[in-house]
Write an enzyme that holds these catalytic residues in place. Structure first.
Site, PDB file in Angstrom:
ATOM      1  N   ASN A  31      38.638  67.129 -87.131  1.00 43.72           N
ATOM      2  CA  ASN A  31      39.815  66.797 -86.328  1.00 43.72           C
ATOM      3  C   ASN A  31      41.011  67.304 -87.110  1.00 43.72           C
ATOM      4  O   ASN A  31      41.441  66.678 -88.082  1.00 43.72           O
ATOM      5  CB  ASN A  31      39.872  65.286 -86.126  1.00 43.72           C
ATOM      6  N   ARG A  80      37.168  68.308 -82.500  1.00 42.32           N
ATOM      7  CA  ARG A  80      37.960  67.572 -81.541  1.00 42.32           C
ATOM      8  C   ARG A  80      39.106  68.469 -81.089  1.00 42.32           C
ATOM      9  O   ARG A  80      39.898  68.951 -81.912  1.00 42.32           O
ATOM     10  CB  ARG A  80      38.538  66.320 -82.186  1.00 42.32           C
ATOM     11  N   HIS A  86      41.933  60.301 -75.151  1.00 41.15           N
ATOM     12  CA  HIS A  86      41.042  59.277 -75.725  1.00 41.15           C
ATOM     13  C   HIS A  86      39.670  59.285 -75.082  1.00 41.15           C
ATOM     14  O   HIS A  86      38.958  58.266 -75.116  1.00 41.15           O
ATOM     15  CB  HIS A  86      41.626  57.856 -75.522  1.00 41.15           C
ATOM     16  N   ARG A  91      55.515  55.367 -78.960  1.00 43.92           N
ATOM     17  CA  ARG A  91      55.756  56.004 -77.658  1.00 43.92           C
ATOM     18  C   ARG A  91      56.085  54.954 -76.615  1.00 43.92           C
ATOM     19  O   ARG A  91      55.520  53.864 -76.615  1.00 43.92           O
ATOM     20  CB  ARG A  91      54.520  56.772 -77.192  1.00 43.92           C
ATOM     21  N   GLU A 145      34.885  57.617 -82.447  1.00 47.15           N
ATOM     22  CA  GLU A 145      35.106  58.890 -81.775  1.00 47.15           C
ATOM     23  C   GLU A 145      34.340  60.020 -82.466  1.00 47.15           C
ATOM     24  O   GLU A 145      33.840  60.930 -81.819  1.00 47.15           O
ATOM     25  CB  GLU A 145      36.603  59.207 -81.731  1.00 47.15           C
TER      26      GLU A 145
END
Ligand SMILES: Nc1ncnc2c1ncn2[C@@H]1O[C@H](COP(=O)(O)OP(=O)(O)O)[C@@H](O)[C@H]1O
Ligand SMILES: Nc1ncnc2c1ncn2[C@@H]1O[C@H](COP(=O)(O)OP(=O)(O)O)[C@@H](O)[C@H]1O
Lengths: 410, 410
Positions: B7, B90, B179, B240, B386
């Protein structure tokens, strides 16, 4: 009492007349294309209809024409301006300052003007309308009734955006919500129809017109609503896009080189049903096209209904339950198809639609129950009447004000 | 098989190593502050920990350092680079092109690069990571696993915004969702835990980390999710803002004279929990401050939880029911308070939390059932993984690809 209700827009003036001693004596009128060619007055009331072409001119002349129609010997309803006992004004934005209707005095008018930055398209012309009306009906009290005020009861967790706190504290950036008079009116009417008090009920009201919003009304108080800082948030509307990722805005600015003004125009005038269907902002035309197999129209329709459904679910979660679900305004009262599609799958929340009752409830003149007899949630179609609500608020404000003055005096 | 999962971010490189013949032989590592001072590698695995300070340099050197740690005589897990049998990458954005994981060939890499405008912060650096990894592990297959691909099953009424249709058709403006690997992983894990098949269940998964999103998984397929065109939509996150009226953006541009870039920075880096609380983007610190009576922190917490609750309701409505509700990621696994507050009032949807089980389910290592025994909806805390999901997808893609090639050959 004779109440005049005014809704002054940038190129239109809508007015309604209510007479508390003669409830049947109602008049609705509107003047279109003010300042443009083809200005026209249409008035309809118990005593007949008036249609008048007007010369091209401004708001002052429109107000004079309205008075002319109200005192008309044939279809008019009053002998002269002095017969009006109070004027109620629809004002779009009351900001955080006005959480209730208010008697208009010069200081109040200045405070409404100070809110212009929050509603640059609406409030300035509402203020202009108040000025004109005070010129013509100088001797009587004027009351401002705000679209936002019904939502003043929203808790902070519902009205705050996830922004730095100073944008709320210093700039007033928060969810305000609109359509307050409509949501308030239909909630009261639904409670009355069910022989309940509003404070006993959990209500979700779906105002689906050209502008559209949902409102969660918990024991009589608005606790959430889908329009936000502006009337552009929430549902897909006739020409407004509703909920959208703010990242789309910056993407379009960056890749399409659109200015903020062009984007505003796209998001508010070219989006919604019109933009998705490429056919019309009018739900009837979108439905016809979808019936004829137009794929974009069908998608527009489904997307519109899906968003209504998600908001209903969100508000049931927000209130922890639901007693009454209301449909109102043009689409809500007129489209059995939209109501049925929006409610698909909501049996899991106790919402059971009665198909035949739903199909038959489209005349829009009286309240209809469209749920099954054993549905835990009662679903109603309730014709809205924002003007009547503004007239009521006008009377309520004056009597409240009267009491305050009276108790100060004795 | 030995799978390396990568990643690659703009200043970080995360990597994980899985060995299908020795499941206990897992390694997780990350390199921080690439290109900055204080670059540092931390690796943790069954054979021990490695911490290395690295000289200031670029991604190429970081990849070499990673290989150095993986082949380390002490805490390393492989003798040399050739022991790796496949690399899974990823990739944040797969656009409408990539609806599934894909074997990376030169044409595929070019197609991923063509998506850079959709994810300017993430995809270019993901591509850079793929290039470096192909340099070091040149002989093995590389697979791209997209955050968006799990949501490729969204129906159009869920992925469309109310914009003019050409923005979707020509520019790819739509809800993508992110996600995906996490929502997919926890949905599979939950089904396995309950001895059911995913295709029998209606699941809502709440990934509440520094980034946060909900996903409605209907019979194994993602049918809606709260992140949209960008990862900025939906829930309130660490920094955010999540859902916001697009009118706020133009209001701030107009009245604060902020540029698009400044606004982007405010909405993505200074908002969310950090902006509302004025304390931290870290939920633990916000919770502590709220416990100590800080009003803004308390408001941030309530606003965060309220939005989770509304999305749960919306997705129950979207699926017409719910079997399993999952909490995952840092906050979802760690905060019993957030879980309890988010679920307040949801008994009306059959969600009954078991208070003690909820309080006790915070170690984050195993799956816990936190609903009461008679709750119609099962509520689970499921630790996400993940990296493991990306490893699985890598294997699945290779075997699928292998089958395709094999059947073409015989
Ligand atoms: N019978 C009907 N079926 C479907 N839609 C209808 C029907 N009657 C009116 N509408 C729709 O209602 C909308 C206008 O509603 P209205 O409440 O008058 O709007 P507003 O007051 O917000 O301008 C239009 O989209 C129109 O197509
Ligand atoms: N025990 C806990 N209680 C509350 N919040 C926690 C706990 N542990 C971690 N968190 C929060 O989880 C968030 C990070 O979650 P994580 O899934 O690691 O994020 P990401 O992978 O999106 O960066 C932070 O806001 C952190 O405060």
């Amino acid at each position: 009492e004779c109440i005049l209700v005014l809704n002054c827009g940038s190129s239109s003036l809508k007015y309604s007349f209510f007479d508390t001693s003669h409830p049947e004596n109602v008049v609705h009128g509107h003047i279109e294309r003010i300042g443009l060619t083809g200005t026209r007055l249409v008035q309809d009331g118990a005593k007949g209809e008036i249609v008048r072409e007007l010369p091209q001119s401004g708001h002052a002349e429109a107000f004079d024409a309205m008075l002319g129609a109200l005192v008309d010997k044939g279809a008019g309803v009053i002998p002269d301006a002095s017969a009006i006992s109070a004027v109620g004004h629809r004002v779009v934005h009351g900001g955080e300052k006005f959480t209730n209707s208010v008697l208009i005095e010069d200081t109040v008018l200045a405070e409404i003007e100070a809110l212009n930055p929050l509603a640059p398209l609406h409030n300035p012309v509402n203020v202009l309308g108040i000025r004109e009306a005070r010129r013509i009906f100088a001797a009587v009290p004027h009351v401002a009734v705000f679209d936002t005020a019904f939502h003043a009861t929203l808790p902070s967790h519902a009205y705050l955006y996830g922004l730095p706190h100073e944008y709320h504290e210093k700039k007033g950036v928060r969810r305000y919500g609109f359509h307050g008079s409509s949501h308030h009116y239909v909630a009261l009417a639904a409670a009355q129809f069910l022989l309940k008090r509003p404070r006993e009920l959990k209500i979700v009201s779906c105002h689906l017109g050209n502008g559209a919003s949902l409102c969660a009304i918990d024991h009589g108080r608005s606790i959430d609503t889908s329009m936000g800082f502006t009337p552009g948030e929430g549902l897909i509307m006739g020409t407004r896009c509703g909920d959208i990722d703010a990242g789309v805005v910056s993407f379009l600015e960056r890749t399409e080189h659109l200015t903020a003004a062009q984007l505003d125009e796209i998001l508010n005038k070219k989006s919604g049903l019109l933009g998705l269907s490429a056919i019309s902002n009018d739900m009837r035309e979108v439905e016809h096209a979808a019936d004829d197999g137009d794929l974009r129209a069908l998608t527009a329709l489904k997307t519109f209904c899906y968003r209504v459904r998600k908001y209903i679910g969100a508000y049931v979660a927000a209130m922890g339950g639901l007693d009454v679900l209301i449909f109102t305004a043009g689409i809500g009262q007129g489209s059995a198809g939209v109501r049925a599609t929006a409610l698909q799958g909501l049996q899991c929340m106790g919402i059971h639609l009665h198909e035949q009752r739903n199909r038959e409830a489209c005349d829009g003149r009286k309240i209809s129950r469209i749920s099954t007899d054993d549905s835990p949630v009662t679903v109603l179609v309730v014709p809205t009447d924002e003007e009547r609500m503004i007239a009521r608020e006008t009377l309520r404000t004056l009597s409240r004000d009267y009491l305050v003055h009276a108790s100060a005096a004795c």
